[in-house]
Design a protein around this motif. Structure first.
Motif, short mmCIF file in Angstrom:
data_model
loop_
_atom_site.label_atom_id
_atom_site.label_comp_id
_atom_site.label_asym_id
_atom_site.label_seq_id
_atom_site.Cartn_x
_atom_site.Cartn_y
_atom_site.Cartn_z
N THR A 1 -8.80 0.72 7.34
CA THR A 1 -8.09 1.78 8.04
C THR A 1 -9.02 2.73 8.79
O THR A 1 -8.57 3.46 9.67
N PHE B 1 -1.47 6.26 6.51
CA PHE B 1 -2.79 5.88 7.03
C PHE B 1 -3.81 7.00 6.83
O PHE B 1 -4.96 6.74 6.47
N ARG C 1 -7.27 6.62 4.77
CA ARG C 1 -8.59 6.86 5.37
C ARG C 1 -9.41 7.81 4.52
O ARG C 1 -10.62 7.65 4.38
N SER D 1 -4.52 3.04 12.96
CA SER D 1 -5.17 4.00 12.08
C SER D 1 -6.57 4.34 12.58
O SER D 1 -6.97 5.51 12.59
#
Length: 396
Positions: free
Chosen positions: A47, A23, A27, A314
Motif C-alpha cells: 500500500t 488504505f 499505510r 493507495s
C-alpha cells in the motif's frame, strides 16, 4: 506469511471515485497486509508508494512466475498466457521494442494536431446538435478510439464492437465467464482478419509493421502478433476514454480548479498529471508479481513463491510522499505518480494517453463555456475500472 489477519480485497464496493479510508490506516500500521481477492490464492498487498515501486521495478518480483499458478485477481479469467503483460525481461523487452517507436514523445507530439482536429470535430458536432449533450458517447469514447484506430490501422467505424470487447476484458461481474470468452474470441477473429488483410497488402500503419516483424523478421510468433494487436487496440483507448469523464466529473466538483484551467489553459499538462495521481481508476490491485526469492518488504518477509499485488490508488495518496495527498494541487512538486505503473511494465502508451487527455481537457474547458452536468451521471458497474458510462453535460 506471518500477518495475523487476511482481509477480503477489494475492501469495499467502489463508490464513484472514493478511496477506501482503510488504505491510510494500512499505510501507517500494516503497509504490507495479507489479502484474499475474489479469485486465486492469498497474496500480500503493498500500500505504500516506496513498496509499490519495489514490487513493480525490482527483478526479484516476477510476472512470468504467475504462469500456471492460481494467481490472485478480481476477475474469473486471468488472461491468456504469453501476452506481453505476463512476461518478464528479456522476453517482455523484446516485444515492447517492436512497438516502442510508435509511442515515443516525438512520435506522439506529431500526432497532437490530428488529435486536436478530432477533438474539435467532436465538439463542433456537439455544439451543432445543441446543449445538452452526452460526454461519453459524444466525445470521451470516440476521441481515443479514433486516434488508436488510425495509428494501428483499424476501421474506426467498428468502434461500437471495441467498447463491448474492452468491457469483456475488464469484466468482473458484468459478463459471465462464457460471455467473456465469446467476446475475446470475437476480437481475436476480427484481428485475425485484419492481419490477413495486411498480409495481402501492407499499409503505413502499426499493424502492418507488426505483420512485417512477424513474417519477414521472425521477431514474434503468430500468437504474440495477435495478442499485441489486441492489447494495443483495447489498452490504447480504454484508460483515456475512462479518464476524460472522470476528470470532468472531478473538475465540476472543484470549480476553483476548473476556473483556473479556463483562465490559463497552459495549466492543462500539470492538471493531467495531478488528476492521474488523484483519480482512483482501478477498483482492485495490479496483476500479481511473484517473489523469486525471500524479500524484506514493508516490515515483513515475502517468501519465495508468494504473490504480491500493489494498490496504485493507495500509493498515489501516500502522505509520506505527497503533501496533502487527498487535495488536488495543479502546482504540486512532489514525487511522480504511479498512475501509469512503474518499472518494466510501465504503460507503453502513457505518452499517447497524456497527449490525448491534454487535448481533451483543453478543448472542453475552452470551447464549452459554462460546462456543467445536465442530469444524472450513470457509473460503470461490474468492471475493473471506474468511470461514468453516461454523462449528460450542458454549456452556455
Amino acid at each position: 506469511m506471518t500477518t495475523t489477519e487476511t482481509r477480503q480485497y477489494p475492501f469495499s464496493q467502489s463508490d464513484r471515485l472514493d478511496v477506501d479510508p482503510l488504505f491510510a490506516v494500512l499505510r501507517r500500521e500494516e503497509p504490507l497486509c495479507r489479502v484474499q481477492m475474489p479469485y486465486g490464492e492469498p497474496a500480500w498487498l503493498a500500500t505504500r508508494y516506496a513498496d509499490v515501486k519495489v514490487v513493480l521495478g525490482d527483478a526479484r518480483f516476477s510476472r512470468a512466475a504467475a504462469t500456471g499458478r492460481d494467481q490472485p485477481r478480481i476477475r474469473a479469467h486471468a488472461g491468456p498466457p504469453g501476452n506481453i503483460m505476463s512476461l518478464d525481461p528479456p522476453e517482455h523487452s523484446r516485444l515492447r521494442r517492436l512497438v516502442m517507436s510508435a509511442f515515443t514523445m516525438r512520435r506522439v507530439e506529431a500526432l497532437r494536431p490530428r488529435a486536436q482536429e478530432i477533438a474539435d470535430g467532436l465538439v463542433d458536432r456537439m455544439i451543432a446538435d445543441g446543449s445538452p449533450g452526452e460526454l461519453v458517447e459524444g466525445f470521451a469514447l470516440p476521441l481515443p478510439i479514433t486516434v488508436i484506430c488510425e495509428l494501428l490501422g483499424v476501421p474506426v467505424e467498428d468502434r461500437r464492437e471495441f467498447r463491448v470487447w474492452s468491457d469483456a476484458f475488464l469484466s468482473t461481474t458484468k459478463f459471465t465467464p462464457q460471455e467473456v470468452a465469446d467476446n475475446v474470441g470475437q476480437l481475436r477473429e476480427y484481428m485475425t482478419g485484419l492481419i490477413a488483410d495486411r498480409r495481402r497488402r501492407t499499409r503505413d500503419d502499426l499493424l502492418s509493421a507488426l505483420v512485417i516483424a512477424r513474417d519477414q523478421d521472425d521477431r514474434l510468433s503468430e500468437d504474440e502478433l495477435l495478442s499485441m494487436a489486441e492489447a494495443i487496440l483495447v489498452a490504447g483507448h480504454e484508460t483515456t476514454a475512462s479518464q476524460i469523464p472522470n476528470f470532468v466529473w472531478v473538475l465540476l466538483r472543484n470549480p476553483a480548479h476548473l476556473a483556473a484551467l479556463r483562465e490559463n489553459p497552459d495549466l492543462v499538462a500539470k492538471a493531467v498529471e495531478e488528476l492521474m495521481r488523484w483519480v482512483p481508476l482501478g477498483i482492485g490491485g495490479s496483476t500479481a508479481r511473484y517473489a523469486l526469492e525471500d524479500v524484506e518488504l514493508g516490515g515483513v518477509t515475502v517468501r519465495a513463491g508468494e504473490p504480491v499485488v500493489v494498490a496504485l490508488n493507495s500509493a498515489n495518496r501516500d502522505e509520506s510522499v505527497f503533501t496533502e495527498p487527498d487535495s488536488i494541487d495543479f502546482a504540486r512538486a512532489d514525487a511522480p505518480h504511479v498512475g501509469f505503473g512503474f518499472g518494466a511494465h510501465h504503460c507503453l502508451g502513457a505518452p499517447l494517453a497524456r497527449m490525448e487527455l491534454q487535448v481533451a481537457l483543453r478543448t472542453l474547458v475552452t470551447r464549452l463555456p459554462g460546462l456543467r452536468e445536465a442530469g444524472e451521471v450513470r457509473w460503470k458497474s461490474g468492471l475493473a475500472t471506474r468511470a461514468p458510462e453516461h454523462f449528460p453535460i450542458a454549456w452556455d
